[in-house]
Each structure stands twice: as C-alpha cells, then as structure tokens.
Design an enzyme around this catalytic site. Sequence first.
Site, PDB file in Angstrom:
ATOM      1  N   TRP A 134       0.986  -1.345   0.083  1.00 43.60           N
ATOM      2  CA  TRP A 134      -0.108  -0.174  -0.003  1.00 43.60           C
ATOM      3  C   TRP A 134       0.748   1.238   0.009  1.00 43.60           C
ATOM      4  O   TRP A 134       0.496   2.156  -0.616  1.00 43.60           O
ATOM      5  CB  TRP A 134      -0.872   0.095   1.153  1.00 43.60           C
ATOM      6  CG  TRP A 134      -1.647   1.096   1.223  1.00 43.60           C
ATOM      7  CD1 TRP A 134      -3.257   1.419   0.835  1.00 43.60           C
ATOM      8  CD2 TRP A 134      -1.577   2.474   1.883  1.00 43.60           C
ATOM      9  NE1 TRP A 134      -3.559   2.561   1.066  1.00 43.60           N
ATOM     10  CE2 TRP A 134      -2.644   3.228   1.708  1.00 43.60           C
ATOM     11  CE3 TRP A 134      -0.404   3.060   2.688  1.00 43.60           C
ATOM     12  CZ2 TRP A 134      -2.867   4.556   2.084  1.00 43.60           C
ATOM     13  CZ3 TRP A 134      -0.467   4.263   3.090  1.00 43.60           C
ATOM     14  CH2 TRP A 134      -1.795   5.111   2.952  1.00 43.60           C
ATOM     15  N   HIS A 135       2.164   1.391   0.704  1.00 42.35           N
ATOM     16  CA  HIS A 135       2.744   2.390   0.846  1.00 42.35           C
ATOM     17  C   HIS A 135       3.474   2.642  -0.399  1.00 42.35           C
ATOM     18  O   HIS A 135       4.142   3.547  -0.743  1.00 42.35           O
ATOM     19  CB  HIS A 135       3.812   2.348   1.877  1.00 42.35           C
ATOM     20  CG  HIS A 135       3.258   2.438   3.306  1.00 42.35           C
ATOM     21  ND1 HIS A 135       2.456   1.388   4.171  1.00 42.35           N
ATOM     22  CD2 HIS A 135       3.012   3.891   4.104  1.00 42.35           C
ATOM     23  CE1 HIS A 135       2.165   2.207   5.083  1.00 42.35           C
ATOM     24  NE2 HIS A 135       2.554   3.148   5.273  1.00 42.35           N
ATOM     25  N   GLY A 136       3.893   1.821  -1.520  1.00 37.79           N
ATOM     26  CA  GLY A 136       4.514   2.037  -2.679  1.00 37.79           C
ATOM     27  C   GLY A 136       4.936   0.744  -3.315  1.00 37.79           C
ATOM     28  O   GLY A 136       5.144  -0.153  -2.971  1.00 37.79           O
TER      29      GLY A 136
ATOM     30  N   PHE B  36       2.091   8.402  -1.459  1.00 43.27           N
ATOM     31  CA  PHE B  36       1.486   7.193  -1.279  1.00 43.27           C
ATOM     32  C   PHE B  36       0.056   7.226  -1.600  1.00 43.27           C
ATOM     33  O   PHE B  36      -0.494   6.198  -1.589  1.00 43.27           O
ATOM     34  CB  PHE B  36       1.713   6.890   0.374  1.00 43.27           C
ATOM     35  CG  PHE B  36       3.008   6.763   0.601  1.00 43.27           C
ATOM     36  CD1 PHE B  36       3.989   6.186   0.045  1.00 43.27           C
ATOM     37  CD2 PHE B  36       3.401   7.514   1.848  1.00 43.27           C
ATOM     38  CE1 PHE B  36       5.358   6.009   0.578  1.00 43.27           C
ATOM     39  CE2 PHE B  36       4.858   7.452   2.388  1.00 43.27           C
ATOM     40  CZ  PHE B  36       5.766   6.773   1.620  1.00 43.27           C
TER      41      PHE B  36
END
Length: 464
Positions: free
Chosen positions: A316-318, A464
């Site tokens: 999800w963060h990258g 993000f």
Amino acid sequence: MVFSSLLFLCIFLPIVLLLYFWNSNITYRNTVMVIASLIFYAWGEPVWVIALLFSAAIDYVNGLIIHKYFGKWQAKLALIMSLVLNLGILATFKYSSWIISSINTGFGLSIPYYNFALPLGISFYTFQTLSYTIDMYRGEIEVQKNPLSFLCYVSMFPQLVAGPIVRYIDIEHQINDRHVTLKGFEYGILRFVQGMVKKVVFANGVGAIATALLDGNMASSSVLSAWVGIIAYTFQIYFDFSGYSDMAIGMGRMFGFNFLENFNYPYIAKNVTDFWRRWHISLSTFFRDYVYIPLGGNRRHQIFNILLVWTLTGLWHGASWNFLLWGAYYGILLVIEKKMFRGALMRLPSFFAHLYTIIVFVLGWALFYYTDFGALKDWFLCAFGGTGKLYDFAGFTTLMSNLWLLIACAVISTPVLRYGYRWFAKKCSAVNVIVTPVLVVALLAFCFILLVGETYNPFLYFRF
C-alpha cells in the site's frame, strides 16, 4: 496545493470558509465543499480529477445496486465489481510499471510499459470508497442516494490526498446533518495550528537534517552520521504525517465533521503490536476489519493472516521492493511477538520494553527510507561500524547544532506537554481565555515567518 503553503493559508482556506458559512443550508454547504475539493485536487493535477470522479461514480452506482438487491447475487456481483474496478485502477497506476520493470530485470526481457504519474491520494480515496460498498454489502450502513452527498464524502479536501482514511460508517450521519459550534470551530483552529507547527517547525527542521546525512555517500560516512540521520527521519515522518492528520482533523471540525484520530503517541509504545495500534490508526483498522478478521483473524491461520496483511500494508505504501521488505519486517516481528515472546515482553521492565520498541521502529524507518537496496546496505554497514568510522565532522556538527531540535522532537513525541498544559489549565482559569488564544496566534505567526523563506516543505505521504 499543500496545507502548509501561503496560498492555501492566505487565500484558499479563508475564501472557502467564507463561502461555506454564507448559507446554513446543508445542500449549499455540501456543494461548496465539493467544488472547493475539486479545485484543491485539480490545482496540482487537473487531469486526475477524472480518476477521482470515476472512482466515486463506480461505488455510488454499486452502492445503489447492493441496496436494491441486498442479499441477492446481484449485490454480490456489485461488490465484486467495486473491488475489481477500484483495485484494478489502483494497481494500474501504482504497480503496473514496477511489476513489468521487475519482470524485465529478473528475466532479461523488454516488455514495454508506461510510467503512470501517480494521482494524488489515490490510495486513500480508493480505500474510502471501498469501505462504503463493503459496509453496504454487510448491511452496516444505509445507502447514500444523493450523488452530491456521496461526492462530498469521497472528495472532501481536508483529508483527500493524505488521509486519514475516513470510512463512510464513521461520518454517515454527518454528511447531511452536521452543525458547527463555536467551541468546535475553536477546537478545529487549535488542532490545525498544532498540526502546522508539527509540520513547519519540526518535520521540516529534522527533514533537512535527514536529507543532508542520509542522501550522501553512506559507504564513507560514520556511525554517528548514520544514526543521527535516521533518528531525524524517524521524527520527520512522525511530525509530517501526524501534523497533516492534525490539520485534517482540525479543518474537518471547522466544517462540522468529526474525523477519528489517526495517531496516539506511537513512539511511547512498548511493543510492536502497541506501536501499530497507535500509528496510522485508520490504515491499521482498515486492514484489520476488511482483511485480517474476514480471513479468520486470531481464530484460524493467524500467522498467515498477519503476514498477508503486512505484505499488503507494505505494498500500500508504494511500488518498491523496500516497502515489501518493510512490511515483511513488521509481519515477522508481530508473529514472533504473538507466538514466541509475548509473555517475556509483558514481563520486561517498562524501560527495556520501550527501548526494544524504539530500536525496532528506527531500524524499520531505515528500510522505509531507502528505495535502493545498495544504499540501504550501505546505511546498515555504516550504522553498525562497517566503515570503521565512529564519528565524522559532518555528523558531529549537525548533531551539536540541532541537538535542541532533536530533544524538542523527543519530548513532543510524548504526551508530557499535553498533560502539563492540562494541569496548568486546571490551576489557572485564565489559560483557556487568554493564554491559549495568544499562544495560537503566536505559533501561527511564527509558522508564517518560516514559510515565507521556506524552500523545503514537502508532505511525505503525498506520494502514497
């Protein structure tokens, strides 16, 4: 446009507030909120407003279908469509180029791909609209038949591009029935200024330290520089993201919305589980309620569930291998804590439990910071004496000249000041009437002074 910019503070926000309170009709206010939010979003990325509107339209329609055919196969199909389309759009923009480039690198291929520019806030508003259709399917919320009201929920600018993730169930009744009180508006201003101070004074200050020490050649740096740099980044990411959340919550209150808390002093945690109950609470609870518990939670396949959730959290963060590694790092630590050392950690003296947690999350932020594995390896070698240099001039002078800032960050990362101010307010009745307003004005003025000549003013979580 960012909250901590003079354009936003001096022009955009005052105009929106004036227009918003011009009329008390809720339809009028929702219209102002939608128009302002679309302008806010389009200011930096006008093309990607289309993606936001498309995502809202998908789940508005799917919500109507689920409501009409509740409990039938059509409702399940609408939910599947919502999941596939929303996650498909997110995957296309955020992960497609990374996946194809990784395949090309791993197998020596040359599959063509397009590097999409990541629409601001897509990870946040995708999860928000998904929470609506999932909760609709579960029968936990009522359908929103008014498209303007639904778009108001999806697009509201206070939390649009960097959270917190506001689930529909939490503000369901506020969308068409909210009231702004003087006390609530005052609290909103106080919370907004608190967040701006976190961002402008502390996050920007330690961010400059982190960039100077961590972006250099770590292979020839010192142990001192490596640790001062990563500690500075540890404070930067906390004050940056929690500062944004404070500003979002404060602005929400000014407009009559009550957003849930997103941070609860995570750096005072005594184990990893406790840390993730306090950090980015809206994301943790989203994965808990929509992934972990439906998979079986603690009842069955707990280890698999934890590892899967943390793989997804990292992703999800990258779109980068370091985020996967970062997610796996926390997933493994949580499994170890829950299955092997839970009793031992509970028996540890408070000081040592806290020290263990500090070491864990500081090392975790190193994994998070470096997207290049070569640079990450150099930092770890440097941090643990691999370069043979305990200290260097750059690290020593940076530490000495910024020691006050790092100490202030450490103190403000705890509830000490909050408790102290509450105690003072109880002892002195003039605090809330005189001291607090004067302090708010002084801090706001100080932030404006810093912003006038500021060149370093990013929000880390925008990417993000």
